[in-house]
Design an enzyme around this catalytic site. Structure first.
Site, mmCIF file in Angstrom:
data_model
loop_
_atom_site.group_PDB
_atom_site.id
_atom_site.type_symbol
_atom_site.label_atom_id
_atom_site.label_comp_id
_atom_site.label_asym_id
_atom_site.label_seq_id
_atom_site.Cartn_x
_atom_site.Cartn_y
_atom_site.Cartn_z
ATOM 1 N N LYS A 9 51.248 25.092 127.341
ATOM 2 C CA LYS A 9 51.748 23.652 127.052
ATOM 3 C C LYS A 9 51.934 23.146 128.361
ATOM 4 C CE LYS A 9 54.250 24.001 122.931
ATOM 5 N NZ LYS A 9 55.500 24.008 121.795
ATOM 6 N N ASN A 46 57.744 38.710 128.077
ATOM 7 C CA ASN A 46 58.441 38.058 129.148
ATOM 8 C C ASN A 46 59.102 39.118 130.076
ATOM 9 O OD1 ASN A 46 59.924 36.266 130.824
ATOM 10 N ND2 ASN A 46 61.353 35.416 129.369
ATOM 11 N N THR A 88 59.937 37.466 122.137
ATOM 12 C CA THR A 88 59.688 37.016 123.470
ATOM 13 C C THR A 88 60.379 38.082 124.464
ATOM 14 O OG1 THR A 88 61.333 35.422 123.354
ATOM 15 C CG2 THR A 88 59.302 34.480 122.661
ATOM 16 N N SER A 101 66.321 29.767 134.013
ATOM 17 C CA SER A 101 67.355 29.145 133.196
ATOM 18 C C SER A 101 68.806 29.131 133.825
ATOM 19 C CB SER A 101 67.536 29.860 131.984
ATOM 20 O OG SER A 101 66.396 29.756 130.885
ATOM 21 N N CYS A 104 65.144 33.869 135.889
ATOM 22 C CA CYS A 104 64.037 34.288 136.125
ATOM 23 C C CYS A 104 63.517 33.629 137.566
ATOM 24 C CB CYS A 104 62.985 33.855 135.006
ATOM 25 S SG CYS A 104 63.379 34.451 133.420
ATOM 26 N N SER A 145 65.891 25.246 126.026
ATOM 27 C CA SER A 145 65.119 25.879 127.422
ATOM 28 C C SER A 145 63.747 25.443 127.460
ATOM 29 C CB SER A 145 65.263 27.502 126.966
ATOM 30 O OG SER A 145 64.360 28.008 126.162
ATOM 31 N N GLU A 192 67.838 39.860 136.460
ATOM 32 C CA GLU A 192 68.703 39.596 135.610
ATOM 33 C C GLU A 192 69.074 40.386 134.444
ATOM 34 O OE1 GLU A 192 66.500 35.966 133.739
ATOM 35 O OE2 GLU A 192 67.621 36.959 132.029
ATOM 36 N N ASP A 210 55.415 35.274 109.366
ATOM 37 C CA ASP A 210 53.920 35.504 109.370
ATOM 38 C C ASP A 210 53.429 35.839 110.659
ATOM 39 O OD1 ASP A 210 51.181 34.726 109.570
ATOM 40 O OD2 ASP A 210 51.338 32.813 108.420
ATOM 41 N N HIS A 225 55.467 30.747 135.393
ATOM 42 C CA HIS A 225 56.666 31.443 134.620
ATOM 43 C C HIS A 225 56.471 31.422 133.233
ATOM 44 C CE1 HIS A 225 60.135 33.453 133.190
ATOM 45 N NE2 HIS A 225 60.533 32.379 132.680
HETATM 46 P P1 HMG Z 1 61.119 29.380 116.923
HETATM 47 O O1 HMG Z 1 62.122 28.614 116.554
HETATM 48 O O2 HMG Z 1 61.126 31.010 116.334
HETATM 49 O O3 HMG Z 1 59.620 28.993 116.613
HETATM 50 O O4 HMG Z 1 61.131 29.625 118.425
HETATM 51 P P2 HMG Z 1 58.971 27.266 116.347
HETATM 52 O O5 HMG Z 1 59.575 27.203 114.746
HETATM 53 O O6 HMG Z 1 59.532 26.525 117.548
HETATM 54 O O7 HMG Z 1 57.640 27.895 116.235
HETATM 55 C C1 HMG Z 1 56.957 28.240 117.537
HETATM 56 C C2 HMG Z 1 55.392 27.963 117.521
HETATM 57 O O8 HMG Z 1 54.807 28.536 116.439
HETATM 58 C C3 HMG Z 1 55.199 26.524 117.009
HETATM 59 O O9 HMG Z 1 54.056 25.983 117.882
HETATM 60 C C4 HMG Z 1 55.122 26.459 115.442
HETATM 61 O O10 HMG Z 1 54.068 25.428 114.857
HETATM 62 C C5 HMG Z 1 54.107 27.856 115.512
HETATM 63 P P3 HMG Z 1 54.254 24.667 118.514
HETATM 64 O O11 HMG Z 1 54.930 23.395 117.847
HETATM 65 O O12 HMG Z 1 55.434 25.060 119.825
HETATM 66 O O13 HMG Z 1 53.083 24.507 119.312
HETATM 67 N N1 HMG Z 1 54.060 28.586 114.139
HETATM 68 C C6 HMG Z 1 52.824 29.143 113.964
HETATM 69 N N2 HMG Z 1 51.679 29.162 114.091
HETATM 70 C C7 HMG Z 1 50.833 29.688 113.412
HETATM 71 N N3 HMG Z 1 50.950 30.209 112.252
HETATM 72 C C8 HMG Z 1 52.198 30.268 111.663
HETATM 73 C C9 HMG Z 1 53.328 29.798 112.496
HETATM 74 N N4 HMG Z 1 54.405 29.320 112.278
HETATM 75 C C10 HMG Z 1 54.946 28.610 113.636
HETATM 76 N N5 HMG Z 1 52.560 30.552 110.564
HETATM 77 C C11 HMG Z 1 60.987 30.154 120.737
HETATM 78 C C12 HMG Z 1 60.293 29.841 119.412
HETATM 79 C C13 HMG Z 1 59.791 30.587 121.792
HETATM 80 C C14 HMG Z 1 61.717 28.901 121.128
HETATM 81 C C15 HMG Z 1 61.893 31.318 120.646
HETATM 82 O O14 HMG Z 1 61.258 32.407 120.775
HETATM 83 C C16 HMG Z 1 62.874 31.357 121.871
HETATM 84 O O15 HMG Z 1 63.838 30.682 121.912
HETATM 85 N N6 HMG Z 1 62.703 32.430 122.871
HETATM 86 C C17 HMG Z 1 63.522 32.494 123.974
HETATM 87 C C18 HMG Z 1 63.835 31.464 124.978
HETATM 88 C C19 HMG Z 1 62.575 31.197 125.685
HETATM 89 O O16 HMG Z 1 61.682 31.857 125.788
HETATM 90 N N7 HMG Z 1 62.639 29.848 126.171
HETATM 91 C C20 HMG Z 1 61.415 29.457 126.975
HETATM 92 C C21 HMG Z 1 61.787 28.397 127.934
HETATM 93 S S1 HMG Z 1 63.274 29.005 129.077
HETATM 94 C C22 HMG Z 1 62.706 30.118 130.410
HETATM 95 O O17 HMG Z 1 61.379 30.134 130.456
HETATM 96 C C23 HMG Z 1 63.649 30.931 130.958
HETATM 97 C C24 HMG Z 1 63.712 32.375 130.335
HETATM 98 O O18 HMG Z 1 62.502 33.204 130.790
HETATM 99 C C25 HMG Z 1 65.154 33.268 130.760
HETATM 100 C C26 HMG Z 1 65.291 33.167 132.221
HETATM 101 O O19 HMG Z 1 65.088 32.129 133.106
HETATM 102 O O20 HMG Z 1 65.955 34.116 132.634
HETATM 103 C C27 HMG Z 1 63.790 32.627 129.024
#
Ligand code: HMG
Length: 359
Positions: free
Chosen positions: A223, A246, A133, A279, A89, A182, A57, A6, A214
């Site tokens: 959040k 990102n 992302t 990370s 990052c 993460s 990175e 969705d 970030h």
């Molecule tokens: P996911 O499992 O696909 O999604 O992971 P989810 O099930 O957690 O849903 C995400 C949100 O969408 C939730 O909202 C759901 O409720 C909502 P929340 O509970 O969080 O408020 N949702 C909806 N809303 C409206 N309509 C709908 C619907 N369905 C669900 N129909 C995740 C999402 C971001 C975790 C994933 O994309 C991911 O793992 N991304 C990569 C890792 C990442 O970005 N981590 C962030 C922190 S780490 C970091 O910042 C370092 C990094 O930049 C790397 C580095 O340092 O080099 C990543």
């Protein structure tokens, strides 16, 4: 639709409207050089640059620095230290803080400057939860004794811990990750680093006028703002991230640029809190005061144009962009307008060859 998800999950749940993808003739070097060219156009003498650090990175070469290409195409002096810097990052911030210390020790030449390029193109495997992302961007910064954008303050809070939340094995272009872990560690690290920053600085949260985070995806930054700064409105700092995704090492600094480019009120003298997270993991909360002349060194119109000049591509085209670049190939000319005037033209035995093109 093609991933059977969705679209509201992307736009509302994750907070991403668009994401940047790059044709084969663009990489971290070409977009990094474009950013660096703009940054050095604002200084009187490029021979004042004594150090170049390239924070990334998503490097393609585990030996030669991407920074050397920047040094070459910018025509910088040979007696200049040049290297890449890595810690996910956090690397842009690592470079910034090293530059701050470097400039502080330059007593013989008060004009000495450091050029920092933070440039990343983030890729996750197609079909994974990380895919929406992805993104990419480059930001270049000049560190000098006379700051004209942000005057860094001499205190910060740091939090480092060993965790398997995100990594990229050397053999692959695509990052591996544990999304939930993460996100949890991003927030926990903010709590710890912010606490240390408050202690070190003696400031209260009400003395921080704005925050930039970030931004791995916009909802993550929202959040963080909601949990630790309940009064905070961070919409303006997230406009670019919501459109490019990102950009890892560049992401925090893109957030600052987004705030500067979209803020209607005068930011001079305001304190900006900056949260950097990489990370693995290293996090730092620090701050700076916006300089009076910040508008004179900003590229607001150009930045906005770069975003609006992009063209939408089809899903099938996007999938061709996801395929890995071969070890030996001539890069085909594309009809896409390049970001700057340097393009990747060939890869020979894994070695990248760049061309200067006319804009
Ligand atoms: P996911 O499992 O696909 O999604 O992971 P989810 O099930 O957690 O849903 C995400 C949100 O969408 C939730 O909202 C759901 O409720 C909502 P929340 O509970 O969080 O408020 N949702 C909806 N809303 C409206 N309509 C709908 C619907 N369905 C669900 N129909 C995740 C999402 C971001 C975790 C994933 O994309 C991911 O793992 N991304 C990569 C890792 C990442 O970005 N981590 C962030 C922190 S780490 C970091 O910042 C370092 C990094 O930049 C790397 C580095 O340092 O080099 C990543």
């Amino acid at each position: 639709m093609r991933r059977d998800v969705d679209y509201r999950k992307y736009c509302e749940g994750i907070g991403q409207i668009q994401m940047a993808v790059f044709p084969q003739n663009e990489d971290i070097v070409t977009i990094g050089i474009d950013a660096a060219q703009k940054a050095i156009s604002k200084i009187k003498d490029k021979n004042d640059i004594d150090l170049v650090m390239f924070a990334t990175e998503s490097t393609f070469d585990l030996s030669k620095s991407a920074a050397i290409y920047v040094h070459h195409f910018l025509g910088l002096k040979p007696n200049c230290r040049v290297f890449d810097i890595k810690q996910a990052c956090y690397s842009g911030t690592a470079a910034l803080q090293m530059a701050y210390s470097f400039i502080d020790t330059r007593t013989l030449n008060s004009n000495s400057k450091v050029l920092i390029i933070a440039s990343d193109i983030v890729k996750y495997s197609p079909g994974t939860s990380g895919e929406p992302t992805q993104g990419g961007a480059a930001v270049a910064m000049i560190m000098s004794k006379n700051a004209r954008t942000l005057l860094l303050e001499p205190f910060s809070g740091i939090y480092t811990c060993d965790i398997a939340d995100f990594w990229r094995p050397a053999a692959t272009n695509e990052a591996k990750f544990d999304g939930r872990l993460s996100a949890h560690n991003y927030l926990k690290s903010l709590e710890y680093s912010l606490k240390e920053y408050m202690y070190e600085s003696g400031l209260t949260k009400t003395e921080i006028d704005y925050n930039c985070f970030h931004t791995p995806f916009c909802k993550m930054a929202r959040k963080a703002a909601k949990q630790y700064f309940p009064y905070e409105n961070i919409d303006k700092s997230l406009i670019y991230a919501s459109l490019v995704g990102n950009s890892c090492s560049a992401s925090l600094y893109l957030s600052l640029i987004s705030l500067i480019d979209h803020s209607e009120s005068d930011l001079s003298g305001k304190r900006i809190g900056m949260y950097s997270y990489g990370s693995g993991s290293v996090a730092e909360y620090f701050s700076g005061i916006v300089a009076d002349e910040y508008k004179s060194v900003s590229f607001s119109d150009d930045n906005k144009k770069k975003i609006t000049d992009r063209i939408e591509i089809s899903f099938d085209k996007y999938e061709t962009f996801c395929s890995p670049t071969p070890f030996n190939c001539k890069i085909e000319e594309t009809s896409y307008k390049n970001i700057g005037n340097i393009t990747l033209s060939e890869i020979k035995n894994g070695y990248r060859i760049y061309n200067l093109t006319t804009l």
